[in-house]
Each structure stands twice: as C-alpha cells, then as structure tokens.
Design an enzyme around this catalytic site. Structure first.
Site, mmCIF file in Angstrom:
data_model
loop_
_atom_site.group_PDB
_atom_site.id
_atom_site.type_symbol
_atom_site.label_atom_id
_atom_site.label_comp_id
_atom_site.label_asym_id
_atom_site.label_seq_id
_atom_site.Cartn_x
_atom_site.Cartn_y
_atom_site.Cartn_z
ATOM 1 N N TYR A 260 0.830 -1.206 0.000
ATOM 2 C CA TYR A 260 0.000 0.000 0.000
ATOM 3 C C TYR A 260 0.864 1.257 0.000
ATOM 4 O O TYR A 260 1.695 1.453 0.894
ATOM 5 C CB TYR A 260 -0.944 0.004 1.192
ATOM 6 C CG TYR A 260 -2.100 -0.982 1.077
ATOM 7 C CD1 TYR A 260 -2.385 -1.636 -0.120
ATOM 8 C CD2 TYR A 260 -2.906 -1.261 2.172
ATOM 9 C CE1 TYR A 260 -3.435 -2.535 -0.225
ATOM 10 C CE2 TYR A 260 -3.967 -2.156 2.081
ATOM 11 C CZ TYR A 260 -4.220 -2.799 0.882
ATOM 12 O OH TYR A 260 -5.266 -3.694 0.784
ATOM 13 N N PRO B 203 -16.372 -1.955 0.323
ATOM 14 C CA PRO B 203 -17.772 -2.176 0.724
ATOM 15 C C PRO B 203 -18.701 -1.001 0.458
ATOM 16 O O PRO B 203 -19.913 -1.186 0.369
ATOM 17 C CB PRO B 203 -17.660 -2.452 2.230
ATOM 18 C CG PRO B 203 -16.459 -1.684 2.659
ATOM 19 C CD PRO B 203 -15.484 -1.837 1.515
ATOM 20 N N ALA C 251 -18.510 0.755 -2.270
ATOM 21 C CA ALA C 251 -18.636 0.842 -3.737
ATOM 22 C C ALA C 251 -18.235 2.213 -4.259
ATOM 23 O O ALA C 251 -18.913 2.794 -5.120
ATOM 24 C CB ALA C 251 -20.062 0.495 -4.168
ATOM 25 N N LYS D 65 -20.758 5.336 -4.779
ATOM 26 C CA LYS D 65 -21.749 5.527 -5.844
ATOM 27 C C LYS D 65 -23.197 5.466 -5.333
ATOM 28 O O LYS D 65 -24.113 5.944 -6.008
ATOM 29 C CB LYS D 65 -21.552 4.516 -6.970
ATOM 30 C CG LYS D 65 -21.815 3.070 -6.580
ATOM 31 C CD LYS D 65 -21.708 2.136 -7.790
ATOM 32 C CE LYS D 65 -20.313 2.049 -8.319
ATOM 33 N NZ LYS D 65 -20.194 1.035 -9.407
#
Length: 326
Positions: A62, A232, A234, A237
């Site tokens: 990361y 989770p 998304a 959106k």
C-alpha cells in the site's frame, strides 16, 4: 443478531468494522510521505477509534510501503495504542518496476522477508493477522506452510488468512498448513454483487456471467473463515458521489438508499454497509477512506444491519442488480 464473528470466535478481539489503510501515505510513487500525510492518517485513525473500530487493515504494497510507515508514526506517538487494536497486513504481491512487471510471490523467502519489512515499517513486534494477498500460480503449499510455521514460532504473526481466493485454492493450501485460515478478504458490496448472484444463478444461463467462485460463501461459513469485504462502500456511488454520472439503476438505488436513511434517521453509508452486514455470513467491511466525516458516517452500520428487514434487503439487492431475481 446474536451471532459471533468468526474472528471473535477464534479469540481475535476484532471490531465489526475495520479501517482500510490503503490511502495512507499519499501517492503510489517513490515520493516520500509528508507530515500532512501523517496528520491525515492520525485524523482517520482517531475517527475510527471514536466509532469503535479497533481493527486496521494494511498490505506491504500500500502506497509502496508508506501506508505502514505512516501508521508506524502514529504508533510511535501513542505506543499504548498497539495493545488496544488489531493490525492485519498482507504479502504476496510484487509491484512492477523499471525491469519487471507486477507479479505474485508466495515463496518462503518473500513471505518471511515481507513480514519482517512490515514489522519494521510499523515499528511493532508482531502482526495479529497476515493475509496472502492474491493467488500465486507458482505456489508450492509446503513452502508456504514452512514460512507460516517459522513466522508463528517466532511470534511474528498470530493468525493467517488469504485474500481474493476461491474455495479450491484455499483447500489446496490448507492441506499443507495445520492451522486453519482465519480470513478471506474479497470484493463485496451493493456495487459488486457476484457473491450473492453466484448463489441464485444455479442452473441459470445468467450464471455464466457471474464470477465469484461456486460455493465460496458456504465454504468459508462452514469453516468459520471470516469473510472481509474490500470496497464495501462501492466508491460512494450509492452515498452521493458522482451519482449523476451513474447508470439509471444505480441512480435509483442511490435514491432508495437515501430514502431508507431518511426514514431511519441515519446515513447512506450506514445503509450501504448495513445491507452487506445483514448477510448471515457476518461479513466484516473494510472501510477504505481517510475522510474522518465519512468514517464517522459508518457508525450506525451494525445497528442498521440488525434492523434491516428481508424485504428491505431484497429491495436494495434487486435495485442494485438492475433486474429482478430469476
């Protein structure tokens, strides 16, 4: 709900939500992190702790290691925090460079060295959980088993798991590893419905377009493997982010999410996560943001999962699919 999370069943004091630390440290290039990046990460961790999140998800790659370094700075400033939280990291991906493409590596040397490097960046003595990040086609299960055994014997890792793996892949590794895997982290959300679609499309032509892994949910549930969901929310959106640019069924779902949030005096984020957590698999969402307000907006998710009816769950699922169930 009075069910127990699989991780908690194993003795890991994991919170129902976890904070994903992938954005910590800034860019994914070779530029060093700044003090501003540390401050942003500190604010995110404080917001997470404020709403009861005590599990933090990392990976060695990361922001090319900067995420763990920044988190290490936070622990350095507050050493008492280490024993109050669960730290999970991952290994097995090697990023592309000037000479080689991105690749996967489950070799003994890479796994052991990756953990040592993560511990050094984090400034800690052990990881609570280590995940094998993505399947390596060249994997030798006995070699993985040897690496994990050495890490556990040295006290460097307490529990092991996988990420983005199917049931046969887990079973193939598990045959050589005496300790059962504790976690499988996968993409699951209202915007990525394959984990549900896989189950309802048995003997259906539509199932040929579903890509999750037949029986994977049932496999993990029956073996008490904690299912964790990356992405989770998304990418927002369904909770107000660039809604106008989305297809009609996504816009309608976002409107339904807002309607439910208004009715229940909560946030869209809590509804979106609550839908995921309503699933009987006790899915643990990994919320990946550094925005303190967005983190705090997730606080009510567990309560919304407990209160969500079957009808509401199927309303959201059907709307997000954009078509009726078979």
């Amino acid at each position: 709900m009075n069910k127990v999370m699989p991780l908690v069943r194993r003795g890991v004091n994991a919170s129902r939500l976890a904070l994903g630390c992938m954005p910590f440290g800034g860019s994914w290039d070779s530029e060093p992190f700044t003090e501003q990046h540390v401050k942003e990460a500190e604010a995110a961790v404080e917001a997470a702790l404020e709403i009861g999140i005590t599990m933090f998800d990392h990976a060695d790659i990361y922001t090319r290691g900067k995420a763990e370094q920044v988190f290490g700075r936070i622990l350095q400033a507050k050493p008492e925090l280490r024993e109050q939280i669960i730290i999970q990291s991952k290994c097995g991906i090697q990023l592309s460079d000037d000479q080689l493409p991105g690749r996967f590596n489950f070799s003994y040397d890479h796994i052991v060295q990756s953990v040592d490097d993560s511990l050094e960046r984090l400034g800690i003595d052990y990881l609570d959980v280590l995940l094998l990040h993505r399947p390596d086609p060249l994997v030798e299960p006995d070699e993985v088993a040897e690496a994990l055994a050495v890490l556990k014997a040295a006290g460097k890792v307490r529990y092991f798991g996988v990420s983005n793996m199917s049931a046969p892949q887990i079973e193939f590794l598990q045959q050589a590893i005496p300790d059962s895997f504790a976690v499988n982290q996968l993409e699951m959300s209202l915007g990525h419905l394959h984990f549900v679609d896989q189950d309802i499309h048995v003997n259906q032509q539509a199932g040929t377009n579903v890509h999750f892994g037949s029986g994977l949910m049932e496999y993990c549930r029956s073996r008490h493997i904690q299912l964790q969901a990356w992405g989770p929310l998304a990418q927002g959106k369904f909770s107000g982010r660039n809604v106008d640019d989305q297809p009609e069924h996504i816009r309608q779902t976002a409107a339904l999410v807002q309607q439910l949030a208004d009715q229940k005096d909560t946030t869209p984020e809590a509804i979106v996560l609550g839908w995921l957590m309503r699933h009987p698999a006790m899915i643990q969402p990994i919320v990946g943001t550094t925005n303190p307000e967005r983190i705090k907006a997730c606080q009510d998710a567990e309560h919304q999962a407990e209160q969500m009816s079957r009808d509401e769950w199927y309303q959201l699922y059907t709307s997000a699919r954009g078509q009726m169930v078979p």
